[in-house]
Design a protein around this motif. Structure first.
Motif, PDB file in Angstrom:
ATOM      1  N   HIS A  23       0.832  -1.205   0.000  1.00 20.90           N
ATOM      2  CA  HIS A  23       0.000   0.000   0.000  1.00 20.90           C
ATOM      3  C   HIS A  23       0.862   1.248   0.000  1.00 20.90           C
ATOM      4  CE1 HIS A  23      -2.884   3.020   1.578  1.00 20.90           C
ATOM      5  NE2 HIS A  23      -3.738   2.335   0.828  1.00 20.90           N
ATOM      6  N   ASP A  24       1.921   1.257   0.805  1.00 24.72           N
ATOM      7  CA  ASP A  24       2.809   2.422   0.864  1.00 24.72           C
ATOM      8  C   ASP A  24       3.453   2.711  -0.487  1.00 24.72           C
ATOM      9  OD1 ASP A  24       2.246   2.842   3.511  1.00 24.72           O
ATOM     10  OD2 ASP A  24       4.075   1.902   4.267  1.00 24.72           O
ATOM     11  N   GLU A  25       3.754   1.655  -1.251  1.00 22.71           N
ATOM     12  CA  GLU A  25       4.408   1.822  -2.543  1.00 22.71           C
ATOM     13  C   GLU A  25       3.411   1.979  -3.684  1.00 22.71           C
ATOM     14  OE1 GLU A  25       7.640  -0.645  -3.557  1.00 22.71           O
ATOM     15  OE2 GLU A  25       8.500  -0.692  -1.547  1.00 22.71           O
ATOM     16  N   GLY A  26       2.114   1.913  -3.375  1.00 19.46           N
ATOM     17  CA  GLY A  26       1.115   2.041  -4.418  1.00 19.46           C
ATOM     18  C   GLY A  26       1.070   0.847  -5.341  1.00 19.46           C
ATOM     19  N   GLU A  27       1.437  -0.338  -4.833  1.00 18.59           N
ATOM     20  CA  GLU A  27       1.428  -1.552  -5.652  1.00 18.59           C
ATOM     21  C   GLU A  27       0.127  -2.312  -5.424  1.00 18.59           C
ATOM     22  OE1 GLU A  27       3.158  -2.583  -7.962  1.00 18.59           O
ATOM     23  OE2 GLU A  27       5.197  -1.825  -7.815  1.00 18.59           O
ATOM     24  N   GLY A  28      -0.581  -2.607  -6.467  1.00 14.72           N
ATOM     25  CA  GLY A  28      -1.825  -3.341  -6.362  1.00 14.72           C
ATOM     26  C   GLY A  28      -2.645  -3.098  -7.620  1.00 14.72           C
ATOM     27  N   PRO A  29      -3.893  -3.474  -7.592  1.00 13.95           N
ATOM     28  CA  PRO A  29      -4.594  -4.160  -6.505  1.00 13.95           C
ATOM     29  C   PRO A  29      -4.258  -5.649  -6.456  1.00 13.95           C
ATOM     30  CG  PRO A  29      -6.052  -3.888  -8.369  1.00 13.95           C
ATOM     31  CD  PRO A  29      -4.771  -3.194  -8.732  1.00 13.95           C
ATOM     32  N   ALA A  30      -4.540  -6.279  -5.325  1.00 17.52           N
ATOM     33  CA  ALA A  30      -4.261  -7.698  -5.158  1.00 17.52           C
ATOM     34  C   ALA A  30      -5.046  -8.219  -3.965  1.00 17.52           C
ATOM     35  CB  ALA A  30      -2.767  -7.941  -4.949  1.00 17.52           C
ATOM     36  N   VAL A  31      -5.163  -9.528  -3.904  1.00 20.93           N
ATOM     37  CA  VAL A  31      -5.694 -10.209  -2.728  1.00 20.93           C
ATOM     38  C   VAL A  31      -4.523 -10.882  -2.030  1.00 20.93           C
ATOM     39  CG1 VAL A  31      -7.065 -12.183  -1.959  1.00 20.93           C
ATOM     40  CG2 VAL A  31      -8.024 -10.575  -3.615  1.00 20.93           C
ATOM     41  N   LEU A  32      -4.419 -10.707  -0.729  1.00 23.28           N
ATOM     42  CA  LEU A  32      -3.363 -11.340   0.053  1.00 23.28           C
ATOM     43  C   LEU A  32      -3.960 -12.483   0.869  1.00 23.28           C
ATOM     44  CD1 LEU A  32      -1.357  -8.264   1.414  1.00 23.28           C
ATOM     45  CD2 LEU A  32      -1.221  -9.395  -0.804  1.00 23.28           C
ATOM     46  N   VAL A  33      -3.334 -13.643   0.785  1.00 29.68           N
ATOM     47  CA  VAL A  33      -3.799 -14.821   1.508  1.00 29.68           C
ATOM     48  C   VAL A  33      -2.721 -15.248   2.503  1.00 29.68           C
ATOM     49  CG1 VAL A  33      -4.681 -17.170   1.306  1.00 29.68           C
ATOM     50  CG2 VAL A  33      -5.048 -15.545  -0.563  1.00 29.68           C
ATOM     51  N   VAL A  35      -0.719 -17.652   4.793  1.00 29.94           N
ATOM     52  CA  VAL A  35      -0.506 -19.095   4.931  1.00 29.94           C
ATOM     53  C   VAL A  35       0.593 -19.309   5.958  1.00 29.94           C
ATOM     54  CG1 VAL A  35      -1.288 -19.711   2.609  1.00 29.94           C
ATOM     55  CG2 VAL A  35       1.098 -19.074   2.961  1.00 29.94           C
ATOM     56  N   GLY A  36       0.765 -20.549   6.375  1.00 30.79           N
ATOM     57  CA  GLY A  36       1.757 -20.834   7.403  1.00 30.79           C
ATOM     58  C   GLY A  36       3.171 -20.440   7.016  1.00 30.79           C
ATOM     59  N   SER A  37       3.492 -20.525   5.728  1.00 34.00           N
ATOM     60  CA  SER A  37       4.852 -20.234   5.276  1.00 34.00           C
ATOM     61  C   SER A  37       5.049 -18.784   4.854  1.00 34.00           C
ATOM     62  CB  SER A  37       5.222 -21.149   4.108  1.00 34.00           C
ATOM     63  OG  SER A  37       4.351 -20.945   3.005  1.00 34.00           O
ATOM     64  N   GLY A  38       4.012 -17.939   4.960  1.00 33.37           N
ATOM     65  CA  GLY A  38       4.159 -16.538   4.563  1.00 33.37           C
ATOM     66  C   GLY A  38       2.874 -15.982   3.997  1.00 33.37           C
ATOM     67  N   THR A  39       2.923 -15.570   2.736  1.00 33.52           N
ATOM     68  CA  THR A  39       1.762 -14.942   2.102  1.00 33.52           C
ATOM     69  C   THR A  39       1.677 -15.364   0.643  1.00 33.52           C
ATOM     70  OG1 THR A  39       2.014 -12.987   3.513  1.00 33.52           O
ATOM     71  CG2 THR A  39       0.631 -12.740   1.558  1.00 33.52           C
ATOM     72  N   VAL A  40       0.456 -15.619   0.189  1.00 30.46           N
ATOM     73  CA  VAL A  40       0.187 -15.812  -1.233  1.00 30.46           C
ATOM     74  C   VAL A  40      -0.487 -14.543  -1.744  1.00 30.46           C
ATOM     75  CG1 VAL A  40      -1.104 -17.103  -2.971  1.00 30.46           C
ATOM     76  CG2 VAL A  40       0.001 -18.310  -1.068  1.00 30.46           C
ATOM     77  N   VAL A  41       0.033 -13.995  -2.826  1.00 26.96           N
ATOM     78  CA  VAL A  41      -0.507 -12.785  -3.443  1.00 26.96           C
ATOM     79  C   VAL A  41      -1.225 -13.178  -4.729  1.00 26.96           C
ATOM     80  CG1 VAL A  41       0.030 -10.487  -4.338  1.00 26.96           C
ATOM     81  CG2 VAL A  41       1.450 -11.480  -2.519  1.00 26.96           C
ATOM     82  N   LEU A  42      -2.480 -12.733  -4.855  1.00 28.86           N
ATOM     83  CA  LEU A  42      -3.272 -13.019  -6.053  1.00 28.86           C
ATOM     84  C   LEU A  42      -3.530 -11.716  -6.798  1.00 28.86           C
ATOM     85  CD1 LEU A  42      -5.959 -15.373  -4.454  1.00 28.86           C
ATOM     86  CD2 LEU A  42      -3.783 -16.027  -5.524  1.00 28.86           C
ATOM     87  N   PRO A  43      -2.889 -11.507  -7.953  1.00 27.35           N
ATOM     88  CA  PRO A  43      -3.162 -10.306  -8.748  1.00 27.35           C
ATOM     89  C   PRO A  43      -4.559 -10.360  -9.348  1.00 27.35           C
ATOM     90  CG  PRO A  43      -1.060 -11.344  -9.367  1.00 27.35           C
ATOM     91  CD  PRO A  43      -1.823 -12.324  -8.536  1.00 27.35           C
ATOM     92  N   ALA A  44      -5.016  -9.227  -9.848  1.00 24.07           N
ATOM     93  CA  ALA A  44      -6.307  -9.182 -10.536  1.00 24.07           C
ATOM     94  C   ALA A  44      -6.280 -10.134 -11.732  1.00 24.07           C
ATOM     95  CB  ALA A  44      -6.604  -7.763 -11.008  1.00 24.07           C
ATOM     96  N   PRO A  45      -7.367 -10.844 -12.012  1.00 21.87           N
ATOM     97  CA  PRO A  45      -7.382 -11.846 -13.086  1.00 21.87           C
ATOM     98  C   PRO A  45      -7.001 -11.291 -14.450  1.00 21.87           C
ATOM     99  CG  PRO A  45      -9.333 -12.067 -11.719  1.00 21.87           C
ATOM    100  CD  PRO A  45      -8.648 -10.809 -11.282  1.00 21.87           C
ATOM    101  N   ALA A  46      -7.383 -10.047 -14.743  1.00 22.25           N
ATOM    102  CA  ALA A  46      -7.103  -9.476 -16.058  1.00 22.25           C
ATOM    103  C   ALA A  46      -5.712  -8.856 -16.151  1.00 22.25           C
ATOM    104  CB  ALA A  46      -8.153  -8.423 -16.406  1.00 22.25           C
ATOM    105  N   ALA A  47      -4.961  -8.849 -15.052  1.00 15.44           N
ATOM    106  CA  ALA A  47      -3.620  -8.257 -15.064  1.00 15.44           C
ATOM    107  C   ALA A  47      -2.688  -9.100 -15.923  1.00 15.44           C
ATOM    108  CB  ALA A  47      -3.081  -8.145 -13.643  1.00 15.44           C
ATOM    109  N   ARG A  48      -1.699  -8.452 -16.521  1.00 18.41           N
ATOM    110  CA  ARG A  48      -0.679  -9.159 -17.289  1.00 18.41           C
ATOM    111  C   ARG A  48       0.406  -9.662 -16.331  1.00 18.41           C
ATOM    112  NH1 ARG A  48      -2.867 -10.823 -21.441  1.00 18.41           N
ATOM    113  NH2 ARG A  48      -4.558 -10.668 -19.959  1.00 18.41           N
ATOM    114  N   LEU A 196     -11.575  -6.720  -7.893  1.00 16.06           N
ATOM    115  CA  LEU A 196     -10.359  -5.964  -8.171  1.00 16.06           C
ATOM    116  C   LEU A 196     -10.392  -5.385  -9.581  1.00 16.06           C
ATOM    117  CD1 LEU A 196      -7.652  -8.422  -6.780  1.00 16.06           C
ATOM    118  CD2 LEU A 196      -8.709  -6.494  -5.589  1.00 16.06           C
ATOM    119  N   PRO A 197     -10.030  -4.112  -9.741  1.00 16.84           N
ATOM    120  CA  PRO A 197      -9.865  -3.583 -11.103  1.00 16.84           C
ATOM    121  C   PRO A 197      -8.651  -4.230 -11.758  1.00 16.84           C
ATOM    122  CG  PRO A 197      -9.106  -1.990  -9.484  1.00 16.84           C
ATOM    123  CD  PRO A 197      -9.753  -3.103  -8.706  1.00 16.84           C
ATOM    124  N   ALA A 198      -8.643  -4.292 -13.074  1.00 18.41           N
ATOM    125  CA  ALA A 198      -7.532  -4.927 -13.777  1.00 18.41           C
ATOM    126  C   ALA A 198      -6.220  -4.232 -13.483  1.00 18.41           C
ATOM    127  CB  ALA A 198      -7.795  -4.932 -15.276  1.00 18.41           C
TER     128      ALA A 198
END
Length: 226
Positions: A23-33, A35-48, A196-198
């Motif tokens: 958020h501080d760097e203006g990176e996104g949008p994304a879904v953060l999940v 997990v025990g080993s850290g985080t899974v990041v899911l970008p918007a489906p239409a993102a390249r 999420l927007p693309a």
């Protein structure tokens, strides 16, 4: 699974820390999940895919590792992320991998021709056993896994699709990431991803309320994406 290709990023960075940094760097949008080993990041489906790489490189600026993957029914690519270099490996038949690359890379005639030319030049390198050790080492460093376990996955490149992706994470001891990938593959994260927007400008993402651009899906507390 839907016809759209899927993408995710794994990083050992804790979710709360990563959420604030993105958020501080203006990176996104994304879904953060989380997990025990850290985080899974899911970008918007239409993102390249370059957008996924940009998100992954934010993890490196925090001082951690990251792996970006994309997949569809027939192919997988996985890329250990470094500051300037992008390594990668692909699973699946050549035509299927090319189809995945074309579906997730920038569109346009020139971009498509460059992609096809690069693919043709490198299409037979998965057969070169001299490359397997080096590729397995990159995966081992990123996933904190034994090189030998990664070597077996690298050598099994002819088979692609969701099973190959799950096998990669399972071999690395990241069953939690394999589980999230399976849920995403089945469409259980679509309700969040559809919001999420693309794409969004850095300024818009940075100034938006934190939970509107980086929603968290708590799968490790007995809840699954739906």
């Amino acid at each position: 699974m839907t016809e759209l290709a899927r993408m995710l990023i794994w990083t050992p960075v804790p979710t709360a820390k990563l959420q604030i940094r993105l958020h501080d760097e203006g990176e996104g949008p994304a879904v953060l999940v989380p997990v025990g080993s850290g985080t899974v990041v899911l970008p918007a489906p239409a993102a390249r895919f370059p957008r996924a790489v940009a998100l992954a490189r934010t993890c490196l600026r925090i001082g951690e590792r990251a792996l970006a993957v994309r997949w569809d029914d027939n192919a997988v690519t996985a890329h250990p992320i470094y500051e300037k270099s992008l390594y990668g490996w692909a699973w699946g038949a050549h035509r299927d991998v090319l189809g995945l690359l074309e579906a997730t890379n920038p569109r346009g005639g020139a971009a498509r021709l460059l992609l096809r030319a690069t693919f043709l030049i490198n299409s037979d390198k998965r057969d070169q056993r001299s490359r397997h050790d080096a590729v397995a080492r990159h995966f081992g460093e990123t996933l904190d896994a034994a090189d030998q376990a990664m070597l077996k996955r690298v050598q099994d490149w002819p088979g692609g699709g969701p099973s190959a992706l799950a096998a990669l994470f399972t071999a690395a001891g990241r069953d939690d990431v394999a589980q999230v990938a399976s849920l995403v593959d089945a469409g259980h994260a679509d309700a969040w991803l559809a919001k999420l927007p693309a794409e969004a400008s850095r300024k818009v993402v940075k100034e938006a309320p934190l939970n509107t651009v980086l929603p968290v899906v708590p799968v490790t507390q007995g809840m699954a994406p739906s």
